[in-house]
Design an enzyme around this catalytic site. Structure first.
Site, PDB file in Angstrom:
ATOM      1  N   HIS A 196       0.803  -1.212   0.000  1.00  0.00           N
ATOM      2  CA  HIS A 196       0.000   0.000   0.000  1.00  0.00           C
ATOM      3  C   HIS A 196       0.845   1.275   0.000  1.00  0.00           C
ATOM      4  O   HIS A 196       1.763   1.396   0.792  1.00  0.00           O
ATOM      5  CB  HIS A 196      -0.987   0.018   1.165  1.00  0.00           C
ATOM      6  CG  HIS A 196      -2.190   0.816   0.833  1.00  0.00           C
ATOM      7  ND1 HIS A 196      -2.225   2.177   0.999  1.00  0.00           N
ATOM      8  CD2 HIS A 196      -3.357   0.471   0.263  1.00  0.00           C
ATOM      9  CE1 HIS A 196      -3.404   2.615   0.571  1.00  0.00           C
ATOM     10  NE2 HIS A 196      -4.103   1.602   0.122  1.00  0.00           N
ATOM     11  N   PRO A 197       0.541   2.231  -0.886  1.00  0.00           N
ATOM     12  CA  PRO A 197       1.418   3.397  -1.074  1.00  0.00           C
ATOM     13  C   PRO A 197       1.097   4.587  -0.186  1.00  0.00           C
ATOM     14  O   PRO A 197       1.761   5.618  -0.306  1.00  0.00           O
ATOM     15  CB  PRO A 197       1.162   3.769  -2.539  1.00  0.00           C
ATOM     16  CG  PRO A 197      -0.266   3.396  -2.756  1.00  0.00           C
ATOM     17  CD  PRO A 197      -0.542   2.203  -1.877  1.00  0.00           C
ATOM     18  N   CYS A 198       0.135   4.479   0.734  1.00  0.00           N
ATOM     19  CA  CYS A 198      -0.306   5.720   1.376  1.00  0.00           C
ATOM     20  C   CYS A 198       0.730   6.301   2.341  1.00  0.00           C
ATOM     21  O   CYS A 198       0.631   7.451   2.733  1.00  0.00           O
ATOM     22  CB  CYS A 198      -1.674   5.557   2.034  1.00  0.00           C
ATOM     23  SG  CYS A 198      -1.688   4.414   3.402  1.00  0.00           S
ATOM     24  N   ARG A 199       1.762   5.531   2.733  1.00  0.00           N
ATOM     25  CA  ARG A 199       2.807   6.080   3.594  1.00  0.00           C
ATOM     26  C   ARG A 199       4.062   6.466   2.826  1.00  0.00           C
ATOM     27  O   ARG A 199       5.036   6.932   3.404  1.00  0.00           O
ATOM     28  CB  ARG A 199       3.207   5.066   4.688  1.00  0.00           C
ATOM     29  CG  ARG A 199       2.031   4.512   5.470  1.00  0.00           C
ATOM     30  CD  ARG A 199       1.296   5.600   6.245  1.00  0.00           C
ATOM     31  NE  ARG A 199       2.032   6.028   7.423  1.00  0.00           N
ATOM     32  CZ  ARG A 199       1.912   5.452   8.619  1.00  0.00           C
ATOM     33  NH1 ARG A 199       1.103   4.459   8.783  1.00  0.00           N
ATOM     34  NH2 ARG A 199       2.603   5.910   9.653  1.00  0.00           N
ATOM     35  N   THR A 200       4.064   6.227   1.525  1.00  0.00           N
ATOM     36  CA  THR A 200       5.272   6.441   0.727  1.00  0.00           C
ATOM     37  C   THR A 200       5.781   7.874   0.848  1.00  0.00           C
ATOM     38  O   THR A 200       6.966   8.119   1.088  1.00  0.00           O
ATOM     39  CB  THR A 200       4.987   6.118  -0.752  1.00  0.00           C
ATOM     40  OG1 THR A 200       4.482   4.790  -0.827  1.00  0.00           O
ATOM     41  CG2 THR A 200       6.238   6.238  -1.590  1.00  0.00           C
TER      42      THR A 200
END
Lengths: 256, 275
Positions: A196-200
């Site tokens: 999941h990319p939401c913390r990238t």
């Protein structure tokens, strides 16, 4: 113009992504790594792709307590590995009859050898297929992947978690579905797993800022990959970065 | 404004009469009767079909039961799309009730995501909301919410509680008075004519020159074939929640009123039926 500035510091532009990928593929060729670019017909869009065969330690006991979060008592297959189904056939419902019986035989063989009953973990050879796509929502790269056994059977989410290194697994298992989940590949329409990319944005920002301040060249995609890749056994050789340093010059990739 | 609130209700309470039939190849102990249900357009197949599952399990032996999946005229139905999107995309110009076939074996791994429990639906739903807010507010609104607020959105959908859901979702639909709308409109354009499942890009509600972007402008940019050239016959319908909104409708309004609970505006492009 302040709005414009704030805009630019958020993630990376799509154009920059393609440029970074191009550089990464060039380097990959020199370093005999196997990244390639798969274009989508009729557009500049596409994705980076790499496949590799790895031997992985699989944890055989349940990796997280799915029953606790499950509100569907009739759910199937949770808690048991596809590799070594439990003896009770009612618990291996998701497999078709043929694969169940053959696996059960394998399982029995292992019991004869006395390996399965002694060891908590097992070693499996698996084929990994990694795709790197651009997410226009998060303005960041996203890692999609799928995993097959050598017989071509695809791994379940549960089994993917079993193959994650314990150091990562213990840290991430509090919210397993928010870290790795099964998702539709946005260009192919097939089921893939996705990191999941939401913390990238959170972990990339300081890296990019530091590089900016020190006038170091940075390939955003490469740096990002060296952070998230190891979670799935995808190591980025240090040579990519040293090569980038020595090639520093006007052609280096500026983050937007 | 009162009228606009009604739109939200109409969207939320949209239902599709559906007839579920058991796949003929399933092994049963006696004949399975079809099962009829009104499906909420804004929900997900695996979330609202517990009764369907129970109904068919009555005539089956436990060992013949694998993971449930649904099919319409040979197409496996992707549970992770809202029900209304599946209907509009695959069955829009057909007669009701919508006839869905239920399977308990040969799960099509290559086409469908697994859904072992409602927590998988929840994770998918929340991840869509997060993605939409990344587009609308750079994730600021969703990140400012607490865990219980996220839960409220999910429980609202799961239990079909319009007020509970909208009390929280309202915040996701706000934008500052200095702006003319969201940063970008979360939308997906679906079509069945190619392998690519949908088109999703960044698109602003207003152009840099201050011109309001409409549905027609979006389609022209993303899917030109959907807009007929002058003098040409219309080849495609652009359908949202079972209707064809006027192409002049501002995107910002559509996003606020015709988005699904996952905060995306799902637009289906379907060929005009030839008769």
């Amino acid at each position: 113009m302040t709005g414009k500035h704030a805009e630019m510091s958020f993630g990376m532009l799509e154009e920059t992504f393609y440029h970074c990928c191009q550089l990464l593929v060039q380097q990959s060729q020199q370093l005999r790594d196997s990244w390639s670019w798969v274009p989508l017909q009729g557009s500049q869009e596409g994705y980076l792709k790499k496949t590799q065969v790895r031997s992985v330690v699989i944890k055989l006991s349940p990796v997280w307590d799915q029953a606790a979060s499950s509100s569907d008592p009739g759910s199937h297959g949770s808690g048991h590995s596809q590799f070594y189904p439990q003896k009770k056939s009612a618990h291996v419902a998701p497999c078709d009859a043929d694969s169940v019986s053959s696996e059960m035989n394998d399982d029995d063989d292992d019991d004869d050898d006395g390996i399965c009953t002694v060891s908590e973990d097992s070693i499996q050879v698996l084929q990994y297929e990694y795709h790197i796509l651009y997410s226009c929502s998060y303005r960041n790269p996203v890692l999609y992947f799928r995993v097959f056994t050598l017989e071509g059977r695809s791994l379940s989410l549960e089994d993917v978690w079993r193959s994650v290194h314990p150091n990562f697994r213990l840290q991430l298992q509090n919210s397993p579905l928010n870290t790795i989940s099964q998702q539709e590949h946005p260009l192919l329409g097939q089921p893939f797993f996705m990191l999941h990319p939401c913390r990238t944005e959170e972990f990339m920002r300081p890296v990019v800022q530091a590089a900016h301040e020190q006038h170091r060249p940075v390939n955003y995609v490469l740096t990002w990959l060296s952070v998230v890749g190891p979670l799935l056994g995808l190591d980025v050789p240090l040579k990519y970065h040293t090569q980038l340093q020595s090639a520093a010059g006007p052609s280096s990739t500026e983050p937007d | 404004m009162a009228d606009d609130k009604d739109v939200l209700r109409d969207v939320w309470f949209g239902r599709i009469p559906t007839c579920f039939t058991l796949n003929q190849d399933e092994v049963t102990e006696r004949e399975a009767e079809p099962y009829y249900l009104l499906l909420p357009r804004v929900s997900y197949l695996t979330l609202v079909t517990d009764k369907v599952k129970k109904h068919f399990l009555k005539v089956m032996k436990a060992e013949d039961v694998g993971e449930i999946w649904f099919e319409y005229e040979g197409t496996p139905l992707k549970w992770h799309y809202p029900i209304g999107v599946l209907f509009d995309l695959h069955a829009f110009n057909t007669v009701l009730p919508w006839s869905i076939t239920v399977h308990f074996k040969n799960f099509p791994d290559q086409d469908l995501l697994h859904c072992s429990s409602n927590s998988v639906v929840e994770a998918h739903f929340m991840s869509s909301i997060k993605e939409a807010d990344a587009l609308k507010h750079k994730s600021q609104v969703i990140n400012d919410m607490q865990k219980k607020d996220h839960k409220q959105l999910w429980m609202g959908l799961q239990n079909d509680k319009f007020d509970q859901f909208w009390a929280m979702n309202r915040k996701l639909m706000e934008y500052s008075t200095e702006e003319e709308g969201f940063r970008y409109i979360p939308f997906r354009i679906y079509q069945t004519m190619s392998d690519r499942p949908f088109i999703q890009k960044q698109f602003r509600p207003v152009s840099p020159e201050g011109k309001v972007h409409t549905l027609g402008i979006l389609l022209k940019e993303m899917y030109p074939a959907a807009i007929p050239n002058e003098g040409e016959q219309k080849r495609y319908q652009a359908v949202i929640h079972g209707i064809e909104p006027l192409l002049e409708t501002p995107l910002q309004w559509l996003s606020e009123h015709l988005s699904h609970p996952d905060n995306f505006l799902h637009i289906c492009i379907i060929p005009v039926p030839t008769d």
